[in-house]
Design a protein around this motif. Structure first.
Motif, mmCIF file in Angstrom:
data_model
loop_
_atom_site.group_PDB
_atom_site.id
_atom_site.type_symbol
_atom_site.label_atom_id
_atom_site.label_comp_id
_atom_site.label_asym_id
_atom_site.label_seq_id
_atom_site.Cartn_x
_atom_site.Cartn_y
_atom_site.Cartn_z
ATOM 1 N N GLU A 333 38.396 33.367 52.658
ATOM 2 C CA GLU A 333 39.456 33.764 52.060
ATOM 3 C C GLU A 333 39.519 33.637 50.610
ATOM 4 O O GLU A 333 38.878 32.894 49.870
ATOM 5 C CB GLU A 333 40.614 33.011 52.517
ATOM 6 C CG GLU A 333 41.060 33.278 54.067
ATOM 7 C CD GLU A 333 42.282 32.693 54.542
ATOM 8 O OE1 GLU A 333 42.863 31.902 53.549
ATOM 9 O OE2 GLU A 333 42.573 32.780 55.737
ATOM 10 N N GLU A 335 40.890 33.213 46.602
ATOM 11 C CA GLU A 335 41.622 32.143 46.123
ATOM 12 C C GLU A 335 43.138 32.803 46.117
ATOM 13 O O GLU A 335 43.275 33.755 45.586
ATOM 14 C CB GLU A 335 41.087 31.685 44.593
ATOM 15 C CG GLU A 335 41.937 30.887 43.982
ATOM 16 C CD GLU A 335 41.265 30.664 42.517
ATOM 17 O OE1 GLU A 335 42.008 30.135 41.587
ATOM 18 O OE2 GLU A 335 40.769 31.714 42.112
ATOM 19 N N LYS A 336 43.899 31.707 46.221
ATOM 20 C CA LYS A 336 45.444 32.008 45.802
ATOM 21 C C LYS A 336 45.726 31.642 44.819
ATOM 22 O O LYS A 336 45.544 30.638 44.010
ATOM 23 C CB LYS A 336 46.253 31.058 47.019
ATOM 24 C CG LYS A 336 46.095 31.270 48.258
ATOM 25 C CD LYS A 336 46.601 32.700 48.790
ATOM 26 C CE LYS A 336 46.732 32.805 50.186
ATOM 27 N NZ LYS A 336 45.090 32.616 50.870
ATOM 28 N N ARG A 342 46.741 35.587 37.820
ATOM 29 C CA ARG A 342 46.744 36.900 38.094
ATOM 30 C C ARG A 342 46.647 37.831 36.853
ATOM 31 O O ARG A 342 45.524 38.740 36.752
ATOM 32 C CB ARG A 342 47.654 37.499 38.920
ATOM 33 C CG ARG A 342 47.649 38.958 39.472
ATOM 34 C CD ARG A 342 46.622 39.399 40.311
ATOM 35 N NE ARG A 342 46.310 40.620 40.750
ATOM 36 C CZ ARG A 342 45.783 41.326 40.021
ATOM 37 N NH1 ARG A 342 44.918 41.156 38.943
ATOM 38 N NH2 ARG A 342 45.773 42.758 40.446
#
Length: 544
Positions: A333, A335-336, A342
């Motif tokens: 997954e 990275e959050k 962002r």
């Protein structure tokens, strides 16, 4: 690739099993407007990594008949060999890690340039240029234009280096996560295959020493040395990353400040420190690229050896078990990230892409175009140095933020792989061929470097850097961007960036060394597993 489905159907192989690649086909094609929106939003967008290790197929006679027409357009990745009459084909299992190349030509060219920038050739070339510049300055007694040329050259070089380092970091993160996914993919298959083979049997539990394994990747604590130059770089790395070098840097800054009043805080006074920091930035940034290049070279060599071991072990186990199930797809997954991160990723992706290169090329063209209008004076020379210096200052903080987050992302999933391997060894009652704990002496230099690195890698540090740049530009605007104003923009940013590069090298070297040790330990574990399972390392439970 139109002939591939028929070949897959007839041989009962699928594309995912052969190449390890995993592709998602879009269900529908978006409209032109939607494509434009996606293109604008795409830079810096995090994606899950989905990949599987190439399945090692085992055929009874190792050959199968197919018509040559069904093989047209087949990619070389599949490593299929034609017979003398074009009808007999021999399938060859893929044992190497296959690096995913970018689909567009521009991206591949950019990657080649990025790789070249980290070579010893570029490093030595930069040193030669610095030596020539110093000799010319000595002959002409160090005129202002000579110093400005160095500042411009240093700022431009650091600006380009930050762009290439950004690209290098993104490539390495993608490559490492894909490697980890494929290693986990094959590990799951090996664990599944071992179960039926060892029914009623137990693995010999005699400890396996490192020296008994055919370890050919070398010591992980030091960067690989191929020549005297690499050896010198290892020692220079220790010197630059030391507290003493950091203190010498700041002693030089305070001495320069002390001469300010004597030189009436003049442009000449500012030129001195700008020139000195430009030389330091040029050297350390190119040096960092070289160290990163050699570090990744060791990791690639280590992973390549692991892939060969695992492929041979998988094939041997499949021959014993008769299993034909393909290796599973492992999804890592993304990275959050927060909204602030962002934004940083968006900017970093632009800087490390062809778009960033085009913007840079446009700026340089405009700068050259106005040269005649400004009579090629010192102010014109300083413009490009000011632009690249300010942007390079921002890029430095962005690079550290991205490096810190991506390194943590790799660290988490690398630990997952290590835990799965240790679990397999535990289930087999097989001792590890080494101490799984990595104990390294953390010096004061490392602790200082790590502390400052942690602060500089935070998102708020990037936004503070933006505020500093805005304030400097506003102040320079009030002075109508004359020479004093531009030197004022360059001086604090170059001092800060120069100090950060020195202090962060220690933590950077330490982190890279830990990763090299972890991959070498993975290599040792896979060698031990290979020796036990393929050799005479297990016996029936009755004989124990």
């Amino acid at each position: 690739m139109s002939a591939l489905p028929s070949l897959i159907a007839e041989t009962k192989l699928d594309e995912k099993a052969v190449t390890g690649a995993y592709h998602l086909e879009p269900s529908s094609y978006p409209s032109f407007f939607k494509k434009c929106v996606q293109a604008i939003q795409s830079p810096g967008k995090q994606h899950n990594i989905c990949s599987s290790a190439p399945t090692q197929q085992v055929f009874e006679d190792e050959k199968f008949l197919r018509s040559s027409s069904s093989l047209e357009g087949l990619s070389a990745e599949y490593k299929v060999k034609y017979g003398t009459n074009g009808a007999i084909v021999e399938y060859e299992n893929i044992r190497d890690y296959i690096d995913q190349k970018r689909p567009n030509l521009t991206g591949r060219i950019f990657d080649k340039i990025t790789s070249l920038a980290g070579t010893s050739f570029v490093f030595i070339l930069t040193l030669i240029i610095l030596i020539i510049w110093a000799i010319v300055g000595g002959i002409y007694h160090g005129p202002d234009n000579w110093q400005i040329v160095m500042q411009d050259g240093g700022s431009i070089q650091c600006y380009i280096s930050d762009t290439l380092l950004m690209r290098q970091q993104q490539n390495q993160h993608s490559q490492l996560t894909t490697m980890i996914a494929q290693l986990r993919s094959r590990l799951r298959t090996i664990r599944r295959l071992i179960g039926p083979i060892l029914q009623g049997k137990t693995v010999a539990s005699a400890p396996i020493k490192d020296q008994d394994l055919r370890d050919d990747v070398g010591d992980a604590r030091k960067l690989p040395t191929e020549n005297w130059f690499d050896l010198v770089c290892n020692y220079v790395s220790l010197i630059i990353g030391s507290v003493y070098f950091f203190l010498i840097f700041w002693i030089g800054i305070f001495i320069w400040i002390g001469f300010g009043k004597k030189l009436n805080w003049s442009d000449e006074w500012q030129l001195y420190i700008n020139t000195a920091t430009a030389v330091e930035l040029t050297f350390t940034s190119v040096f960092l690229q070289n160290v990163r290049h050699r570090h990744m070279k060791y990791i690639s060599r280590c992973v390549s050896s692991i892939f060969h071991i695992d492929a041979a072990l998988e094939e041997a186990l499949r021959r014993q078990s008769g299993d034909r199930q393909t290796n599973p797809v492992i999804e890592i997954e993304a990275e959050k990230v927060s909204h602030g991160s962002r934004i940083i990723d968006y900017y970093a992706d632009l800087v490390g892409s062809g778009v960033g290169a085009m913007i840079s090329a446009t700026v340089f063209i405009v700068w050259l175009a106005i040269g005649n209008v400004m009579h090629w004076n010192s102010n014109w020379w300083l413009i490009i140095g000011t632009y690249t210096g300010l942007i390079g200052f921002l890029d430095g903080f962005v690079l550290r933020n991205v490096y810190f987050r991506e390194n943590n992302h790799v660290k988490i999933h690398l630990q997952t792989l290590i835990d799965e391997e240790c679990s397999l060894f535990q289930s087999l009652d097989l001792p590890l061929p080494h101490d799984s704990e990595i104990t390294l002496n953390k010096s004061f230099a490392y602790k200082l470097s790590s502390f400052i690195g942690h602060i500089c890698s935070q998102a708020y540090s990037v936004f503070v850097a933006v505020i500093i740049i805005v304030c400097l530009v506003v102040a320079a605007g009030a002075l109508k961007f004359n020479e004093t104003a531009q030197l004022f923009c360059n001086t604090p940013t170059m001092i800060i960036e120069g100090a950060l590069l020195i202090v962060l090298i220690e933590a950077h070297n330490f982190t890279n060394m830990k990763n090299r040790i972890k991959f070498r330990q993975i290599h040792l574990r896979h060698l031990a597993l290979m020796q036990v399972m393929v050799g005479d390392g297990y016996s029936t439970s009755e004989s124990v």
